[in-house]
Each structure stands twice: as C-alpha cells, then as structure tokens.
Design an enzyme around this catalytic site. Structure first.
Site, short mmCIF file in Angstrom:
data_model
loop_
_atom_site.label_atom_id
_atom_site.label_comp_id
_atom_site.label_asym_id
_atom_site.label_seq_id
_atom_site.Cartn_x
_atom_site.Cartn_y
_atom_site.Cartn_z
N GLY A 80 2.36 2.10 10.81
CA GLY A 80 3.33 3.19 10.73
C GLY A 80 4.04 3.50 12.04
O GLY A 80 4.70 4.53 12.14
N HIS A 84 -9.64 1.12 4.33
CA HIS A 84 -8.35 1.27 5.04
C HIS A 84 -8.56 2.22 6.23
O HIS A 84 -9.34 3.17 6.15
CB HIS A 84 -7.28 1.83 4.09
CG HIS A 84 -5.93 1.82 4.72
ND1 HIS A 84 -5.51 2.83 5.55
CD2 HIS A 84 -4.93 0.91 4.70
CE1 HIS A 84 -4.28 2.53 6.00
NE2 HIS A 84 -3.91 1.38 5.50
N SER A 116 3.28 -2.27 10.33
CA SER A 116 4.71 -2.34 10.60
C SER A 116 5.36 -3.67 10.21
O SER A 116 6.26 -4.15 10.91
CB SER A 116 5.00 -2.00 12.07
OG SER A 116 4.62 -0.67 12.34
N GLU A 167 -6.92 4.62 7.37
CA GLU A 167 -6.70 6.05 7.12
C GLU A 167 -7.93 6.66 6.44
O GLU A 167 -8.26 7.82 6.67
CB GLU A 167 -5.42 6.25 6.28
CG GLU A 167 -4.19 6.08 7.16
CD GLU A 167 -2.95 5.59 6.45
OE1 GLU A 167 -2.86 5.69 5.22
OE2 GLU A 167 -2.05 5.08 7.16
N ASN A 213 0.87 -1.17 0.00
CA ASN A 213 0.00 0.00 0.00
C ASN A 213 0.91 1.22 0.00
O ASN A 213 1.51 1.55 1.02
CB ASN A 213 -0.89 -0.02 1.25
CG ASN A 213 -1.71 1.25 1.38
OD1 ASN A 213 -1.82 2.03 0.44
ND2 ASN A 213 -2.30 1.45 2.56
N LYS A 240 0.15 4.30 -0.38
CA LYS A 240 -0.47 5.52 0.15
C LYS A 240 -0.18 6.70 -0.81
O LYS A 240 -0.11 6.48 -2.00
CB LYS A 240 0.00 5.78 1.58
CG LYS A 240 -0.13 4.50 2.43
CD LYS A 240 0.06 4.71 3.88
CE LYS A 240 -0.12 3.35 4.59
NZ LYS A 240 -0.10 3.46 6.03
N GLU A 260 -5.60 -5.10 10.26
CA GLU A 260 -4.56 -4.10 10.52
C GLU A 260 -4.87 -3.35 11.81
O GLU A 260 -5.66 -2.39 11.79
CB GLU A 260 -4.50 -3.09 9.36
CG GLU A 260 -4.18 -3.70 8.02
CD GLU A 260 -3.64 -2.64 7.07
OE1 GLU A 260 -2.47 -2.75 6.68
OE2 GLU A 260 -4.36 -1.69 6.76
P1 PGA Z 1 2.73 0.21 7.60
O1 PGA Z 1 1.28 0.45 6.95
O2 PGA Z 1 3.28 -1.06 7.00
O3 PGA Z 1 3.54 1.41 7.22
O4 PGA Z 1 2.54 0.07 9.07
C1 PGA Z 1 0.38 -0.59 6.69
C2 PGA Z 1 -0.90 -0.06 6.09
O5 PGA Z 1 -1.30 1.07 6.41
O6 PGA Z 1 -1.54 -0.75 5.28
#
Ligand code: PGA
Length: 246
Positions: free
Chosen positions: A170, A92, A210, A94, A9, A11, A164
């Site tokens: 993140g 997602h 992560s 976000e 992903n 983003k 997730e």
């Molecule tokens: P990350 O993000 O691997 O940077 O923790 C995962 C995601 O948001 O799908």
C-alpha cells in the site's frame, strides 16, 4: 513447471453488489488462466455463483483457527467450504499486525485448512525496521518454519506462498524485481530443507506489495516470481485485468 497465479486481495472493499459489478466487467477481459480473488465474507456467496470464467477462483481473506464453537464473529473453514469457497488467505500482514495474529494461531489455521483440504495462500514478509536491520531472512525463516512445521510434502499441492514485504504494501513502492526474486529464492531454499527439493521447486510463490499494471511485467519476468497478490490495483477491473494479462 510451476503454476502462474495472479491473485487479488480486496481487503475491506466492495459490497456483494459491487463485487458482482466488478466480475461482469472483469471476466470478459482476462486472457490468463488461474486468477484468484480474495473477497470480503459478505460477497463470497454472490461471487461463487457468478458465471465468470471457470479459471477465476474465489477465496476468503481469513478463517478461524478453530473448527467450531463459542467464537463470536468468527468464520470456520467448514462454513467457507459449504459456500463453495475455493481458497483462503492465511497470515496476511494486516491480520498479523492489526489483529495480533501470532505464529501459533497461524499454524493452527494452516493445520485446519490442510485437514479440510482447503487450499490457501500463506503470506510472509518483514517490516521496514526488520528490512533495515538486515533481519529479513531470519524473519522469513521463522514465519515459514512456524507456520508449516510438521507439514508433509504431499500437502504442498494445497499451498501457495506469498512474499509480501510490509514496507511495500500500500505504499506505492514495490520491491525491485531483483530483490523480490532473491527473497523468493531464499523462501524456496528454506522450504527445500523442510520438504525436499522437488516439492519446494514446484511451489508457486507470489510477490505482493504495490504491484501495478506498470511494474507487473518486469516483476513477473524474474525466474522465482510465479505471480502476484495484488491489493489496491485489484479493485478496478481494468487495472487488475492489465496485471492479469501482462
Ligand atoms: P497492495 O497490497 O497491492 O495494495 O500493496 C498487497 C496486499 O496487501 O496483499
């Protein structure tokens, strides 16, 4: 046997040119089949026409809950299909948190994606506060049942689930393999009640939050973890290839 899928992903990272540079470097490195990349809308056309391995699937990170109409700035599933986009991320965290996407909106996206036979990765997961208050299972059940309410078992071949935990996204602090495994198992249990054991057992459930080259193998060793949705560590071709090949 469930499919193992490693998904990226990106983003809001990478222009179309940067996306192509990534693919030139990444495609020759991968050994595993079924790699998914959710890229920004503006890079989709270049990526779908890139001569990468046929096992790299290109997807969008979002789509509208409407078919078409007066929705300034939105992108429909039909537009994505016409570009040759092969999957889409739905729900997602976000999108849920920063853009206030609610369960009804997410359920509409699910419905349209299924009607148009657009495969999707549905993301679910709890906040840190919910985790601390012991509410994870309640939250997961609510998210799963509201997004997938009324879905027929036969539609499940177009669905991938991603667990997730928001507190792990993140932050550099992934869930432990045991905890992630337990949560996946719980999601599968909820799905069993909705669509029956056989379909629930064959559904691919990804872990996200992560994931890095250093923890990928250990997480993937768990019986209920069928792959990953990777954010930060998917931006660099070498690091993402290490996760894909783990
Ligand atoms: P990350 O993000 O691997 O940077 O923790 C995962 C995601 O948001 O799908």
């Amino acid at each position: 046997m469930r499919k193992t899928i490693i998904a990226a992903n990106w983003k809001m990272h990478k222009t179309d040119k940067e996306a192509l540079q990534f693919m030139d470097e990444f495609a020759p490195l991968i050994q595993r089949q079924l790699v998914y990349i959710a890229a920004p809308f503006t890079a989709l056309e270049s990526l779908v026409s890139h001569e990468s391995s046929p096992s790299v699937f290109i997807g969008a990170q979002n789509m509208s809950e409407h078919y078409e109409g007066a929705y300034t700035g939105e992108i429909s599933v039909k537009m994505l299909k016409s570009l040759g986009v092969q999957f889409v991320l739905i729900g997602h965290s976000e999108r849920r948190q920063l853009y206030h996407e609610g369960e009804t909106q997410i359920a509409s996206k699910v419905k349209i994606a299924l009607q148009e036979e657009m495969p999707f990765i549905l993301c679910v997961g709890e906040t840190f506060e919910e985790y601390q208050n012991g509410k994870t299972e309640e939250v997961l059940k609510h998210q799963l049942t509201s997004a997938l309410h009324g879905i027929h078992s036969v539609d499940f071949h177009n669905i991938i689930l991603a667990y997730e935990p928001i507190w792990a996204i993140g932050t550099g602090e992934a869930a432990t393999p045991q905890l992630a495994n337990q949560r996946h198992s719980y999601c599968r249990q909820v799905l069993e009640e909705m669509i029956g054991k056989n379909f629930a057992q064959s559904l691919t459930i990804l872990y996200g939050g992560s994931v890095k080259p250093e923890n990928a193998k250990e997480l993937l060793n768990e019986s209920e973890i069928d792959g990953f949705l990777v954010g930060g560590a998917s931006l660099d071709p070498q690091s993402f290839a290490k996760i894909v090949n783990c």
